[in-house]
Design an enzyme around this catalytic site. Structure first.
Site, mmCIF file in Angstrom:
data_model
loop_
_atom_site.group_PDB
_atom_site.id
_atom_site.type_symbol
_atom_site.label_atom_id
_atom_site.label_comp_id
_atom_site.label_asym_id
_atom_site.label_seq_id
_atom_site.Cartn_x
_atom_site.Cartn_y
_atom_site.Cartn_z
ATOM 1 N N ASP A 89 0.830 -1.196 0.000
ATOM 2 C CA ASP A 89 0.000 0.000 0.000
ATOM 3 C C ASP A 89 0.872 1.256 0.000
ATOM 4 O O ASP A 89 1.748 1.419 0.859
ATOM 5 C CB ASP A 89 -0.853 -0.041 1.279
ATOM 6 C CG ASP A 89 -1.937 1.006 1.289
ATOM 7 O OD1 ASP A 89 -2.912 0.843 0.547
ATOM 8 O OD2 ASP A 89 -1.782 1.990 2.038
ATOM 9 N N GLU A 107 1.500 -0.592 -5.045
ATOM 10 C CA GLU A 107 0.293 0.207 -5.265
ATOM 11 C C GLU A 107 0.656 1.680 -5.146
ATOM 12 O O GLU A 107 0.412 2.321 -4.135
ATOM 13 C CB GLU A 107 -0.800 -0.158 -4.250
ATOM 14 C CG GLU A 107 -2.137 0.526 -4.552
ATOM 15 C CD GLU A 107 -2.515 1.568 -3.525
ATOM 16 O OE1 GLU A 107 -1.660 1.933 -2.704
ATOM 17 O OE2 GLU A 107 -3.679 2.006 -3.530
#
Lengths: 690, 690
Positions: A408, A437
Site C-alpha cells: 500500500d 500500489e
C-alpha cells in the site's frame, strides 16, 4: 545460440582500458590494446538497478565493441547466478556499426549477473591476413612462422591434453610449409585448431566490462497472473453479518471458477477504534461501524495479528491451503501505517514524530487531516529497529504461507527502505512477489519498480482513448521501461471507480475487462463490485464508491443476471490457453480507420500463437472499422485466406489480405479476441485452418 | 541564474540513497529520506568521459530529482575548477515531470567538475503547509511551534552572526503567535529568514549525486578557427627548388591575407631513405625524389628533429614568431610512425614487433605492404618507456612555441595511450589543442573525441546531397555528440580529392568552401591546391591527387586569375565579423522546395546576429527554390518586412513573410551568406533595417 564456453572466474585476470582511466587526475600507462565496450543494453541507470525476467526468458545483450587498429575482435557474453562462482560464456556476434549481440536464458529464480569480455585476437587476425596474402600469391615463408609461433605460445598456456595437440600441429604446419604452403595454411585454418586457439586465447589484456549487471529472475506468476481482490468481511452468506475468513474460504470456489489465480485480501489485522471513520468516510463512526482495514492496529494487536472478527491464524492457514487446492494464491496487503491504537504507538513512541504539545503527529495533506492514521517516522534515529520490525512483518506472513504482497502506498515511504527490504526478503525467498500500489508521478512509479517491486499498478484505469492507450502501452512494452517495470492492469480498485465505469454501464465494464486481460499479462479486478457492474459513486466527480467496502460491510448478490462472471471465466480461460497472452513484450498496435476501434496483437516468438484483439472503446454505440494487419510480421501469405477465430463467441471469420472489416455492438459484445489460424490445406474447395 | 551559494566542501558530510545501495549483495539500512538524482544531462557514458566547452560558454545541467512523500525539495548544481577546493552552488529550478535545471558559465581553461545535491527541506515544507492551514482557518497554536523549533534547531548550526538573528526571530514568532497568528505566520515567511534557513539547511541527509562530472574547458580557438594546410617544401618562389621554413615564413602573409588563423604544416622532420616512395606513390624512388614527410626519421634525426633541407630550429622559431605577428598559429603534425631509418629502430628495437626472420615488422593491410613504414608496437612490455618518449615529443614542440597539433591516424594507436597522453599534456598546458585525423568508423571517431581530442575531422568531404548534409549535421550539432565531438570541416586534404571536386569545377570548390565555413565554426582547406581549384586525380575513381605533394614538390601559381583567394578572404571576414558563425550549436536547417538548394541558419543566443546561408548544391546549373524561414524563432513580426543582406556580394533583398524566392547561378556565386536585418523604423515610406 552457438557454443558455450566454461571459464573459471579466477582463471581470468582481466585488465583493460575500461577499468584503468583517471584516478585523482593521474592516469597510468597500461600498455593494453584496449578494446572498448560501451553502451551496453539492457543496463538500467549505469547498472545501478537490475533488470527483471521470469524463468525461461531470454536476456538479449547488445553493446558497442571496437578496438583501435585492424585486428580481429572476439567478444563473449558472460553470465551466472550469484550463487555460482563460474561464468558461462556465449560468443557474441557482430551486427552492424560495431554493435555486437548475444543472449542467454535464465533458468532459475533469484539474482543473476551478466557482463562482457572482449579482446583482439592475434591468431584470428593472422588467419584472416594469411588467406589474403595467399590469394595474392605472396611469399609466406616468414608469415607462416608467425602463426606457428602463436600456436606454440598458446600450447604453453593450454591444459596438458591440449598442449600436445597444439604443439604437434605447430610442428606439422612448419614441416608442411616447406613443400606445400597452401596445405600448411589450410592446416592452420582447421576448425578444430581454430576453436581450441579461441578457447585458450590469452585474455591477459582482454577488456572486461567495468560493471556486472544484475537480472532478478522471478517465477512465471510475476509475468502472467489474474488477480481478484475481495473483502473477507463481505463474504458472509448472511446479509449484514460480519464475514469471516471461513466465509472467505467458502467464497474461493466462486473466485477460482472465474479463472483467477491470485486472491488478494485487504488488510486482515485488527482495526483501530480511536478516530475511526464511519460509513462513506464519515468523520465520526457509529458504534457498530467496522472501520477501514487500512487503519491497522488495536488492543488485539498490529500487523502480525488477525482481526478477531475475521477469525484466527488457523482459519487463515486453512484459507491459504484451500486456495492452493483451487489453484489460487493468497496475496496479503502490506500497509505500513498505524491506527492510534496500534501497539507500536505505546511500545515504540520513538518510531513516531511528536508534536510540540506532546501528541503524536497524525497524517496530513494540508489542510486535510487524517487523525485516524499515525505515519511511521522513517527519519527517526531509531530507524534500524523500526526497519527490522517492518521486515519481520513480511517474514512472519511468509512463514504462514503467503508468497505475494500487495504494498500500500509505497511512494510515501523512503526508497532506501524498500530497496533494503525487497532485496533482503527476495534474497531469502526468491519466489515472493511484491505489487507496488503507487498511483503517483511517473518517475516515482518507475523508481519503485527499479528498486525491486516485482509488479506495479499503472495508469491503465484512466487511459480510455485509443491514442492514450496506444502511447502508454508502447511506453510500457516497447521502451527500456519494460526491463524493470511489470504492469498489472486494474480497471477498478476500492479507491478507483473511474468516470468511464460510472457512465458507461455494463458495456464499459465488459470492454475494460477485455482491455485489461489482453493488454496486460498481469491484470486484476476488485470484485464482486466489478463483475456486478457496481457504478454508483459517493458524489458526482468523485472516484469513491458509494457505500464503499472500505468503511462498511457489503452483501453482494453474486447470482445477479447482470453479473459478468461468465464472461470473466471465458476471458481467463482464453488467457490460459493462449501463450501469446502470457507476456507483454510482443504487444503491437494496428491501424483501424475509426478512433473508437482499437486493434492490437500479441504473439509467441515461434509465431504458433497469434492473438488479435479488437475492442470498441465506445460503450454506447456500435462502431465499425477497416482494420490493417501486418501479414509479413505474422508470416502470412497475402494470397491465401486466414481464419480469425473469435474465442469470446466461438465465431470464425475468413479474412483475406491485410485489410478487413469489423463491427462491434457494445450491447452484445464490445470486443473480438481473435486467435489467428493459418490455412493448412484445401480439400474439395474447402480451406482448413489450424 | 539566481543567487550563488558558497559552501566549503568539507562542511558537507553528505550521505544518501545514491551512494548506499548494494555491496556484496547486502544492504544496510541508512535511515535517510533518500532524494533520488537520476538521468543527469550532460553526462557521457555514466560520467566516464568529460564534456567540452570553451571559455565563457554555459553548462546547462538537467536531472530527474524527486523524493518519496510530499516534502518540499531543494536542489543545487555544484561546480568548481579542479584546482579549487570549494564548490560554487546554483539553486536548481523545477521544470515539469520531476525534471530540474540549472546552469553555470565556465570562465577559465582546464578541467572543471560539476555535480548535484538535493534534499527535502522541513522548514520549506512547513512553510508551505502552514499557509494552507491558515487559509483553512485551522488552529495553529501547535503548528507554529513546530516551525519555531525548526528555526531554533537551525540556529544551533548557524554561524555566530546568524545564530542570534535566528534565535531572536524564533522568540518573536512564538511571542507574536499568542495574540496575532497571521502576523506570526507572515514573520516566519519573511524572505530574509527563509533565505537564511535554506542557506543553513541541514544537509546531513542530503543526496549528493554519486558522480562528479567533468568539463574540459578550452580556449575559444577550439570552437572557432580557420585552418590552412600547406607543405613548406612547396613554398619556394623558384619553381623546382626545395622550399624552406624561410620560404614558408614569407608565404605566411598570403595565408593571413586570406583570413586564416591556423597554418598547419605536414611533418617537418627528416624523411627516411630506405624504401622511400617516388612521385605518385611509385614503389621505387628516383634519386632526387623527396619522399613522404609522413615517413619520419633518418640519420639526421626523428620526431624532434627538423629536415635539414627545410632549415633549422631557429628558422622554425622565426616562423612561429612571424605567424603570431600575423594572427596565425602554427599547427604541427603528430604522426607516430617511423621510417626504417628512424633512430628509434636502432636504439629501441624493443618498441617494434620482430618477424621470425629477425627483421622488423613493417606496416601491412594485407595483401598491401607498406615497407617504408615501421609501426610502433604499443603492446610491447617496454611500453612505459615508449609512451613517455612519445609524450616527450609533444612537450618538446610545446617548448618551441607550438600550441596546436594535428594528429595523424590516431585510431591506429591504442585508446588508452591517447587518454593518458592528452590528459597529461592538457593538465600541464590547458591551452594546447589536438585535432584528430581519424577517417574511420563513426564509433571510433567519437571515442577518440571522448578520450580528449579537442577537435575532429569529419565525413563532411563526402556529404554532398542535401539530405546527407542535413542528417549528418543534425547528429553533430543537435544530439549528445556535440558535448564531446567538435567538428572541423575540410573540403579537401592531401589525401582527399573528392569525386565532387574532381567533377564540379570551380563552382564545386566555391560551394564546398561556403558550406565548410558556415556549417562549421572550425574548418580548414589544404592549399594552394584548394584555392587554385586543383582537381586532377592520379587515376579515375581515386581520391589521390595527381602529382601529389605527399611525394613531390609543387610550384603553385598563386596569381592565377582562377584563384579563389579573394572569395576565401571574404568568407573568413564574414565569419570573423558575425558571432553567429563562431559556434555550431545554433545550427538549424530550413525547408526549401528544391533538393539542390540547402538553407540553414545560425544565430547568437541574444538573436542580435542571425546568419542565413543558402547554397546551390548543383555546380552545373542555376537552381531556384521557395525558402521557408521560421519567423517566430527569429522573433520577427510576420507583418513587417526584413532585410536579407548577402555579405558575399553586398546585395540587400527585402523579404516579407516566411516564404521567399531564391535563385543561384553556380558560375556567378553558388551561395548567399545572408545577415538577417530587422526593420527598425520607417520614414517617408522608406524602411530602415539594422
Amino acid at each position: 545460440m552457438a557454443r558455450t564456453l566454461n571459464s573459471k572466474r579466477s582463471a581470468v585476470a582481466a585488465t583493460g582500458g575500461q577499468t584503468n582511466g583517471i584516478e585523482n587526475g593521474a592516469i597510468k600507462p597500461t600498455f593494453a590494446r584496449g578494446v572498448v565496450i560501451e553502451n551496453v543494453r539492457p543496463e538500467i541507470d549505469c547498472g545501478r538497478f537490475p533488470i527483471k525476467r521470469t524463468i525461461g526468458e531470454r536476456v538479449e545483450v547488445t553493446a558497442d565493441i571496437f578496438a583501435d587498429g585492424h585486428d580481429v575482435l572476439y567478444a563473449v557474453l558472460r553470465h551466472r547466478p550469484t550463487s555460482r562462482p563460474d561464468w558461462e560464456e556465449v560468443p557474441m556476434q557482430p551486427l552492424e556499426n560495431d554493435r555486437w549481440q548475444a543472449e542467454f536464458r535464465v533458468d532459475a529464480e533469484g539474482r543473476h549477473l551478466y557482463t562482457l569480455q572482449a579482446w583482439t585476437d592475434r591468431f584470428l587476425s593472422w588467419s584472416r591476413d594469411i588467406v589474403k596474402k595467399l590469394q595474392a600469391a605472396q611469399d609466406l615463408s616468414v608469415d607462416i612462422l608467425v602463426g606457428v609461433n602463436l600456436i606454440e605460445t598458446t600450447a604453453q598456456r593450454a591444459s596438458r591434453k591440449d598442449r600436445g595437440f597444439l604443439a604437434t600441429r605447430a610442428e606439422e604446419i612448419k614441416r608442411l610449409a616447406v613443400r606445400d604452403m597452401p596445405g600448411a595454411v589450410k592446416m592452420a585454418l582447421n576448425p578444430e585448431l581454430q576453436a581450441l586457439m579461441i578457447q585458450t586465447a590469452d585474455r591477459g589484456r582482454a577488456t572486461t566490462y567495468s560493471r556486472e549487471l544484475a537480472v532478478v529472475v522471478d517465477r512465471e506468476k510475476a509475468r502472467f497472473s489474474a488477480w481478484y481482490e475481495m473483502f473477507p468481511r463481505s463474504c458472509s452468506s448472511q446479509p449484514g453479518q460480519h464475514g469471516t475468513l471461513k466465509d472467505c474460504t467458502s467464497r474461493l470456489e466462486y473466485v477460482a471458477g472465474m479463472g483467477f489465480d491470485v486472491v488478494y485480501l485487504p488488510p486482515i489485522h485488527p482495526i483501530g477504534r480511536t478516530n475511526r471513520k464511519g460509513k462513506n468516510n464519515a468523520e465520526k463512526a457509529a458504534p457498530d461501524d467496522v472501520g477501514s482495514p487500512w487503519a491497522i492496529g488495536a488492543r488485539e494487536g498490529g500487523h502480525k495479528a488477525i482481526d478477531p472478527r475475521l477469525g484466527t491464524l488457523e482459519d487463515f492457514k486453512r484459507l491459504v491451503s484451500r486456495a492452493s487446492q483451487l489453484g489460487l494464491e493468497v496475496a496479503l496487503d502490506l500497509a505500513y501505517q498505524n491506527a492510534p491504537d496500534h501497539p507500536y504507538v505505546k511500545e515504540h513512541k520513538e518510531w513516531f514524530r511528536m508534536r510540540p504539545d506532546g501528541t503524536v503527529q497524525y497524517a496530513e495533506n494540508p489542510p486535510k487531516k487524517y487523525q485516524d492514521i499515525f505515519p511511521l517516522d522513517f527519519e527517526t534515529d531509531q530507524g534500524q529497529a523500526l526497519w527490522e520490525e517492518l521486515k519481520s512483518v513480511v517474514l512472519y506472513w511468509i512463514a504462514q504461507g503467503v508468497r505475494i504482497f500487495r504494498v500500500d502506498n509505497p511512494h510515501t515511504k523512503p526508497f532506501d527502505f524498500w530497496e533494503w527490504l525487497l532485496t533482503d526478503v527476495k534474497g531469502r525467498h526468491p519466489d515472493v512477489l511484491f505489487l507496488a500500489e503507487a498511483f503517483t508521478r511517473p518517475k516515482l512509479m518507475y523508481e519503485l519498480a527499479k528498486l525491486g517491486f516485482t509488479e506495479s499498478y499503472t495508469y491503465f484505469a484512466w487511459r480510455n482513448a485509443k491514442q492514450e492507450i496506444t502511447e502508454y502501452f508502447k511506453e510500457l512494452t516497447q521502451t527500456e521501461v519494460r526491463e524493470y517495470f511489470r504492469p498489472n492492469l486494474w480497471p477498478n480498485t476500492p479507491d478507483i471507480l473511474t468516470d468511464f465505469l460510472q457512465q458507461g454501464g455494463r458495456p464499459a465494464f465488459m470492454l475494460r475487462l477485455v482491455l485489461a486481460a489482453t493488454l496486460g499479462a498481469n491484470y486484476g479486478i476488485y470484485g464482486p463490485a466489478f463483475e456486478l457492474c457496481e457504478n454508483r459513486a459517493v458524489a458526482p466527480g468523485s472516484e469513491e464508491y458509494l457505500d464503499s467496502e472500505k468503511y462498511q460491510i457489503r452483501a453482494w448478490n453474486l447470482d445477479s443476471p447482470n453479473s459478468l462472471a461468465k464472461l470473466i471465466a471465458q476471458v481467463n480461460r482464453i488467457r490460459r490457453e493462449n501463450p501469446a497472452l502470457h507476456g507483454d513484450w510482443s504487444l503491437r498496435f494496428h491501424p483501424a480507420d475509426n478512433d473508437q476501434i482499437i486493434v492490437y496483437s500479441k504473439m509467441t516468438d515461434d509465431l504458433l500463437n497469434i492473438m488479435v484483439t479488437v475492442v470498441n472503446l465506445d460503450p454506447n454505440r456500435t462502431q465499425s472499422a477497416w482494420v490493417d494487419l501486418p501479414l509479413d510480421v505474422f508470416h502470412l501469405d497475402p494470397r491465401q485466406p486466414y481464419q480469425m477465430h473469435d474465442l469470446l463467441t466461438d465465431t470464425r471469420y475468413v479474412w483475406r489480405g491485410p485489410r478487413n472489416w469489423v463491427e462491434l455492438s457494445p450491447l452484445r459484445m464490445p470486443a473480438h479476441v481473435f486467435c489467428l489460424r493459418r490455412r493448412v490445406r484445401s480439400e474439395n474447395g474447402v480451406d482448413y485452418f489450424v
